[in-house]
Design a protein around this motif. Sequence first.
Motif, PDB file in Angstrom:
ATOM      1  N   SER A  90       0.874  -1.313  -0.117  1.00  0.00           N
ATOM      2  CA  SER A  90       0.156  -0.061  -0.105  1.00  0.00           C
ATOM      3  C   SER A  90       0.815   1.244  -0.012  1.00  0.00           C
ATOM      4  CB  SER A  90      -0.733   0.105   1.216  1.00  0.00           C
ATOM      5  OG  SER A  90      -1.910  -1.254   1.069  1.00  0.00           O
ATOM      6  N   LEU A  91       1.870   1.333   0.849  1.00  0.00           N
ATOM      7  CA  LEU A  91       2.830   2.422   0.774  1.00  0.00           C
ATOM      8  C   LEU A  91       3.291   2.634  -0.720  1.00  0.00           C
ATOM      9  CD1 LEU A  91       4.838   2.008   4.402  1.00  0.00           C
ATOM     10  CD2 LEU A  91       3.026   3.648   3.526  1.00  0.00           C
ATOM     11  N   LEU A  92       3.930   1.585  -1.284  1.00  0.00           N
ATOM     12  CA  LEU A  92       4.585   1.443  -2.533  1.00  0.00           C
ATOM     13  C   LEU A  92       3.415   2.141  -3.501  1.00  0.00           C
ATOM     14  CD1 LEU A  92       6.519  -1.628  -2.632  1.00  0.00           C
ATOM     15  CD2 LEU A  92       7.349   0.565  -2.796  1.00  0.00           C
ATOM     16  N   VAL A  93       2.077   1.755  -3.741  1.00  0.00           N
ATOM     17  CA  VAL A  93       1.151   2.238  -4.377  1.00  0.00           C
ATOM     18  C   VAL A  93       1.037   3.641  -4.257  1.00  0.00           C
ATOM     19  CG1 VAL A  93      -1.282   1.990  -5.326  1.00  0.00           C
ATOM     20  CG2 VAL A  93       0.252   0.057  -4.927  1.00  0.00           C
ATOM     21  N   LEU A  94       0.563   3.966  -2.963  1.00  0.00           N
ATOM     22  CA  LEU A  94       0.306   5.269  -2.640  1.00  0.00           C
ATOM     23  C   LEU A  94       1.490   6.244  -2.822  1.00  0.00           C
ATOM     24  CD1 LEU A  94      -1.978   7.153  -1.610  1.00  0.00           C
ATOM     25  CD2 LEU A  94      -1.114   6.713   0.946  1.00  0.00           C
ATOM     26  N   GLY A  95       2.712   5.832  -2.628  1.00  0.00           N
ATOM     27  CA  GLY A  95       3.886   6.557  -2.873  1.00  0.00           C
ATOM     28  C   GLY A  95       3.934   7.011  -4.295  1.00  0.00           C
ATOM     29  N   THR A  96       3.799   6.030  -5.264  1.00  0.00           N
ATOM     30  CA  THR A  96       3.831   6.103  -6.792  1.00  0.00           C
ATOM     31  C   THR A  96       2.963   7.200  -6.928  1.00  0.00           C
ATOM     32  OG1 THR A  96       5.014   3.954  -6.981  1.00  0.00           O
ATOM     33  CG2 THR A  96       3.732   5.070  -8.776  1.00  0.00           C
ATOM     34  N   VAL A  97       1.629   7.159  -6.714  1.00  0.00           N
ATOM     35  CA  VAL A  97       0.779   7.942  -7.130  1.00  0.00           C
ATOM     36  C   VAL A  97       0.956   9.464  -6.752  1.00  0.00           C
ATOM     37  CG1 VAL A  97      -1.807   8.526  -6.935  1.00  0.00           C
ATOM     38  CG2 VAL A  97      -1.168   6.146  -7.152  1.00  0.00           C
ATOM     39  N   LEU A  98       1.095   9.397  -5.370  1.00  0.00           N
ATOM     40  CA  LEU A  98       1.468  10.819  -4.785  1.00  0.00           C
ATOM     41  C   LEU A  98       2.877  11.532  -5.655  1.00  0.00           C
ATOM     42  CD1 LEU A  98       0.547  10.386  -1.185  1.00  0.00           C
ATOM     43  CD2 LEU A  98      -0.683  11.831  -2.721  1.00  0.00           C
ATOM     44  N   THR A  99       3.786  10.635  -5.803  1.00  0.00           N
ATOM     45  CA  THR A  99       5.045  11.240  -6.409  1.00  0.00           C
ATOM     46  C   THR A  99       4.805  11.682  -7.957  1.00  0.00           C
ATOM     47  OG1 THR A  99       6.305   9.954  -5.143  1.00  0.00           O
ATOM     48  CG2 THR A  99       7.393  10.934  -7.102  1.00  0.00           C
TER      49      THR A  99
ATOM     50  N   LEU B  65       4.479  15.534  -3.592  1.00  0.00           N
ATOM     51  CA  LEU B  65       5.699  14.871  -3.950  1.00  0.00           C
ATOM     52  C   LEU B  65       6.576  14.612  -2.769  1.00  0.00           C
ATOM     53  CD1 LEU B  65       7.647  14.357  -6.031  1.00  0.00           C
ATOM     54  CD2 LEU B  65       8.416  16.752  -5.868  1.00  0.00           C
ATOM     55  N   VAL B  66       6.800  15.376  -1.737  1.00  0.00           N
ATOM     56  CA  VAL B  66       7.284  14.933  -0.678  1.00  0.00           C
ATOM     57  C   VAL B  66       6.855  13.925   0.187  1.00  0.00           C
ATOM     58  CG1 VAL B  66       8.078  15.780   1.747  1.00  0.00           C
ATOM     59  CG2 VAL B  66       8.253  17.438  -0.347  1.00  0.00           C
ATOM     60  N   LEU B  67       5.754  13.801   0.293  1.00  0.00           N
ATOM     61  CA  LEU B  67       4.950  12.591   1.100  1.00  0.00           C
ATOM     62  C   LEU B  67       4.907  11.484   0.419  1.00  0.00           C
ATOM     63  CD1 LEU B  67       3.319  11.374   3.398  1.00  0.00           C
ATOM     64  CD2 LEU B  67       1.350  12.194   2.149  1.00  0.00           C
ATOM     65  N   GLY B  68       4.873  11.545  -1.256  1.00  0.00           N
ATOM     66  CA  GLY B  68       5.135  10.417  -2.097  1.00  0.00           C
ATOM     67  C   GLY B  68       6.371   9.631  -2.206  1.00  0.00           C
ATOM     68  N   ILE B  69       7.607  10.561  -1.967  1.00  0.00           N
ATOM     69  CA  ILE B  69       8.905   9.881  -1.815  1.00  0.00           C
ATOM     70  C   ILE B  69       9.100   9.398  -0.406  1.00  0.00           C
ATOM     71  CG2 ILE B  69      11.267  10.689  -1.749  1.00  0.00           C
ATOM     72  CD1 ILE B  69      10.686  12.964  -3.828  1.00  0.00           C
TER      73      ILE B  69
ATOM     74  N   ALA C  59       6.845   3.639 -13.272  1.00  0.00           N
ATOM     75  CA  ALA C  59       5.397   3.690 -12.760  1.00  0.00           C
ATOM     76  C   ALA C  59       5.250   5.141 -12.716  1.00  0.00           C
ATOM     77  CB  ALA C  59       5.162   2.995 -11.441  1.00  0.00           C
ATOM     78  N   VAL C  60       5.929   5.890 -11.931  1.00  0.00           N
ATOM     79  CA  VAL C  60       5.846   7.367 -11.851  1.00  0.00           C
ATOM     80  C   VAL C  60       5.856   8.008 -13.111  1.00  0.00           C
ATOM     81  CG1 VAL C  60       6.957   9.455 -10.839  1.00  0.00           C
ATOM     82  CG2 VAL C  60       6.661   7.710  -9.354  1.00  0.00           C
ATOM     83  N   TYR C  61       6.869   7.856 -14.153  1.00  0.00           N
ATOM     84  CA  TYR C  61       6.857   8.423 -15.439  1.00  0.00           C
ATOM     85  C   TYR C  61       5.546   8.085 -16.139  1.00  0.00           C
ATOM     86  CZ  TYR C  61       8.294   9.460 -20.161  1.00  0.00           C
ATOM     87  OH  TYR C  61       8.283   9.909 -21.451  1.00  0.00           O
ATOM     88  N   VAL C  62       4.991   6.947 -16.148  1.00  0.00           N
ATOM     89  CA  VAL C  62       3.860   6.442 -16.763  1.00  0.00           C
ATOM     90  C   VAL C  62       2.737   7.176 -16.314  1.00  0.00           C
ATOM     91  CG1 VAL C  62       2.169   4.516 -17.489  1.00  0.00           C
ATOM     92  CG2 VAL C  62       4.764   4.315 -17.638  1.00  0.00           C
ATOM     93  N   LEU C  63       2.681   7.435 -14.995  1.00  0.00           N
ATOM     94  CA  LEU C  63       1.442   8.457 -14.450  1.00  0.00           C
ATOM     95  C   LEU C  63       1.699   9.861 -14.576  1.00  0.00           C
ATOM     96  CD1 LEU C  63       0.928   6.627 -11.320  1.00  0.00           C
ATOM     97  CD2 LEU C  63      -0.613   6.660 -13.289  1.00  0.00           C
ATOM     98  N   ALA C  64       2.939  10.085 -14.278  1.00  0.00           N
ATOM     99  CA  ALA C  64       3.200  11.655 -14.065  1.00  0.00           C
ATOM    100  C   ALA C  64       3.114  12.527 -15.490  1.00  0.00           C
ATOM    101  CB  ALA C  64       4.646  11.933 -13.790  1.00  0.00           C
ATOM    102  N   THR C  65       3.588  11.720 -16.663  1.00  0.00           N
ATOM    103  CA  THR C  65       3.776  12.126 -17.909  1.00  0.00           C
ATOM    104  C   THR C  65       2.371  12.674 -18.480  1.00  0.00           C
ATOM    105  OG1 THR C  65       5.839  11.072 -18.494  1.00  0.00           O
ATOM    106  CG2 THR C  65       4.449  11.972 -20.331  1.00  0.00           C
TER     107      THR C  65
END
Length: 354
Positions: free
Chosen positions: A11-20, A47-51, A84-90
């Motif tokens: 859950s931390l990894l998924v939520l962190g990826t989305v927030l980042t 961004l900070v919380l996601g990282i 994953a961050v790139y695929v969502l952030a772009t």
Amino acid sequence: MARRRGLLRDSLLVLGTVLTAVGVGIGLPHLATEGVAPGDVAGGAALVLGIVLLLLGGAGLVRATPGWWRLATAPAVLVVTALAVYVLATPLAAAVPARDPVDSTPPVEVEEVTVPTPDGELLAGWFAPASGGAAVVLLPGAGSSRDAVVDHLAVLHWGGYGVLALDPRGHGHSTGRAMDWGWTGETDVAAAVDYLAGRDDVDAGRIAVVGLSMGGEEAVGAAGADERIRAVVAEGVTGRQAADLHWLSSVYGWRGAVTEAVHHATTAVADVLSPAHPPPTLRSAAAAAAPRPVLLVVAGRAVDEQHAAADIEGASPGNVTVWTVPGAGHTGGLRTDPAAWARTVRGFLDEHVD
């Protein structure tokens, strides 16, 4: 207990990826363009919380990995989360872009105009009138307003053309939801052509479109859909969706194939995030525009632009011409060689429109 810890870690990894991704795709670009505002602060906080969450989740995954496998787990987690961050952030950056301001003054006399679209939006722009009757729709690139094309406006106007320079949808003073991959281009350019055709000082049979980067891609797409557009000049085009970049694998081998796959993923995510949908490819649009001419202006220092232009020309060699500006960077043709740009672009328009 172990199962519960694993669920928390995932859950931390998924939520962190989305927030980042939200912080990278929305927070940072908005902060850079618009300055500090409540929404931008929230994006930075995401961004900070996601990282932090990614670090906690990643550390938990490494600790849970037995033996020497831990040495491979850490870089694997880094690569997968970065992808994953790139695929969502772009696509987030494209679907929810910052609003670029309009704060320059054109070097020629212009009228402030508003162009209504069929879906109820209002596109703001400048119109520089001319007496000859021929007119050009002038489109800036992604993340830009008409500020970015004031020099192009002047050069075209000094060549005798009436010029309508527009803020893209959702940018500058234009209303609407922006889409920085140009997915609303056909609708918005058609509205601009409607506006010009309705003016007494414009000959409806002598309208062209000139665009830079995203604006150039919108111009090519619009020409494929609207027979009223007599000619197109598109500078710095590469693609508006993954299908435009099918040449990557043949040019770059396995690296290109991986990049194509990533682009397919980002296109799919953008399709979900944006009310607009992926448009036809530039290859098919240029072919649909035939026999009306398309001039692709390519930067000498942008190799991918050269590949993209060759791909478009290859699908429609009868009506597509490619001009490469030596030493130019992306959309830098006019800055790099003002005399050649004016001579080539105005000469092309003179031949096919005027």
